[in-house]
Design a protein around this motif. Structure first.
Motif, PDB file in Angstrom:
ATOM      1  N   ARG A 153       0.645  -1.354   0.171  1.00  0.00           N
ATOM      2  CA  ARG A 153       0.071   0.165   0.145  1.00  0.00           C
ATOM      3  C   ARG A 153       0.774   1.142  -0.015  1.00  0.00           C
ATOM      4  N   LEU A 154       1.814   1.395   0.756  1.00  0.00           N
ATOM      5  CA  LEU A 154       2.886   2.433   0.818  1.00  0.00           C
ATOM      6  C   LEU A 154       3.640   2.518  -0.719  1.00  0.00           C
ATOM      7  N   ARG A 155       3.995   1.374  -1.070  1.00  0.00           N
ATOM      8  CA  ARG A 155       4.410   1.603  -2.778  1.00  0.00           C
ATOM      9  C   ARG A 155       3.407   2.148  -3.609  1.00  0.00           C
ATOM     10  N   ALA A 159      -1.635   4.052   1.179  1.00  0.00           N
ATOM     11  CA  ALA A 159      -1.707   4.036   2.356  1.00  0.00           C
ATOM     12  C   ALA A 159      -2.083   5.224   3.272  1.00  0.00           C
ATOM     13  N   ARG A 161      -2.811   6.826   7.328  1.00  0.00           N
ATOM     14  CA  ARG A 161      -2.484   6.496   9.135  1.00  0.00           C
ATOM     15  C   ARG A 161      -3.847   7.238   9.530  1.00  0.00           C
ATOM     16  N   ILE A 208       1.357   0.921   9.813  1.00  0.00           N
ATOM     17  CA  ILE A 208       1.935   1.710   8.825  1.00  0.00           C
ATOM     18  C   ILE A 208       3.426   2.590   8.968  1.00  0.00           C
ATOM     19  N   THR A 209       3.432   3.102  10.181  1.00  0.00           N
ATOM     20  CA  THR A 209       4.548   3.791  10.474  1.00  0.00           C
ATOM     21  C   THR A 209       5.905   2.986  10.615  1.00  0.00           C
ATOM     22  N   ALA A 212       6.665   1.986   6.832  1.00  0.00           N
ATOM     23  CA  ALA A 212       7.255   3.256   6.182  1.00  0.00           C
ATOM     24  C   ALA A 212       8.747   3.281   6.430  1.00  0.00           C
ATOM     25  N   PRO A 219       6.263   8.310   6.599  1.00  0.00           N
ATOM     26  CA  PRO A 219       4.947   8.011   6.529  1.00  0.00           C
ATOM     27  C   PRO A 219       3.823   8.811   6.241  1.00  0.00           C
ATOM     28  N   PRO A 220       2.720   8.395   5.663  1.00  0.00           N
ATOM     29  CA  PRO A 220       1.568   9.272   5.366  1.00  0.00           C
ATOM     30  C   PRO A 220       1.261  10.159   6.581  1.00  0.00           C
TER      31      PRO A 220
END
Length: 274
Positions: A153-155, A159, A161, A208-209, A212, A219-220
């Motif tokens: 999701r980050l890629r 993503a 938070r 998520i953090t 990342a 992170p977002p």
């Protein structure tokens, strides 16, 4: 020889097939485009409209229920008595427990689903139990693994938070789901209900953090749950707040998790090139 029928051949069933190289495996799909992909995994594709249950030693039910109930029980209730498997596994979900305001739940916690997804899962559990087949129920936490993780999701840039104070989600790596299913197949215990979750329920923004950090990206930004723009479906996942214990899973199946928490699981995925 094991002769396995997968009712629904999605993410978990495909990973299970990779772990059963000596078995005959058949899986249902309505998507003709998936036939080559399934055959490459050693799965013989079947149409869900024309099934014969005789001759299968193991049946894995992974298709999700709908408002009309379990799709296979609805169609094949009269045909199932011809089946004589030694093991049937139903992949349910921890949504059957409903909301417990962050408290721990185990298999003795009375199900009290808060939304339609959990209610449909519970109804399907009960319907499969009523068939009299040697049923094993696996209540799965949130599934992640190759191609289906916070890293992906980050890629992809999607993503988020979302922060709701005190919110916990439980999760489980697909490899650990597979080893739980295999352990159950080796030692059937009809009637057993097992939670399948790792050791560390955690706030979703923390996961998520951490992901990342593994990727070396920022992170977002944090978003407050109350004001975040979300679909009704996405928002509904936050209605249930609970931590799922896996003590019975470890004790009854005599196994240890390969990925005890999301940190180990995500590190392994990255190391494997996922």
């Amino acid at each position: 020889m094991m002769r396995v029928l997968c009712l629904g051949t999605g993410y978990v069933a495909q990973h299970l097939a990779r772990a059963l190289p000596g078995a005959e495996i058949f899986g249902t799909t309505r998507d003709a485009a998936k036939h080559a992909e399934l055959r490459a995994l050693g799965i013989t594709p079947l149409s869900p409209e024309d099934l014969d249950f005789e001759g299968f030693t193991h049946i894995l039910v992974s298709a999700g229920p709908g408002a009309g109930g379990d799709p296979f029980l609805t169609r094949y209730a009269q045909a199932l008595p011809t089946a004589n498997p030694v093991w049937v596994g139903y992949l349910s979900a921890t949504s059957v427990y409903g909301d417990h305001q962050g408290a721990w739940v185990d298999e003795e916690t009375p199900p009290a689903p808060t939304g339609p997804r959990g209610a449909q899962r519970l109804a399907a559990e009960q319907a499969w139990a009523a068939t009299g087949l040697p049923l094993h129920i696996f209540r799965l936490a949130g599934i992640y693994g190759p191609g289906r993780s916070p890293l992906d999701r980050l890629r992809a840039g999607d993503a988020r938070r979302i922060v709701k104070p005190g919110q916990y989600f439980s999760r489980i790596h697909v490899e650990d789901i597979v080893q739980v299913i295999l352990a159950s197949m080796r030692a059937p215990a009809p009637g057993l209900v097992i939670n399948v979750a790792d050791d560390d329920p955690a706030p979703p923004q923390d996961v998520i953090t951490f992901a990342a950090g593994l990727l070396g990206v920022a992170p977002p930004p944090e978003e407050d749950f109350e004001t975040a723009q979300m679909s009704a479906m996405a928002r509904s996942f936050y209605d249930d707040n609970k931590r799922v214990t896996n003590a019975r899973m470890k004790a009854r199946l005599d196994l240890g998790l390969r990925h005890t928490d999301y940190r180990e699981g995500l590190r392994a995925l990255l190391a494997e090139g996922h």
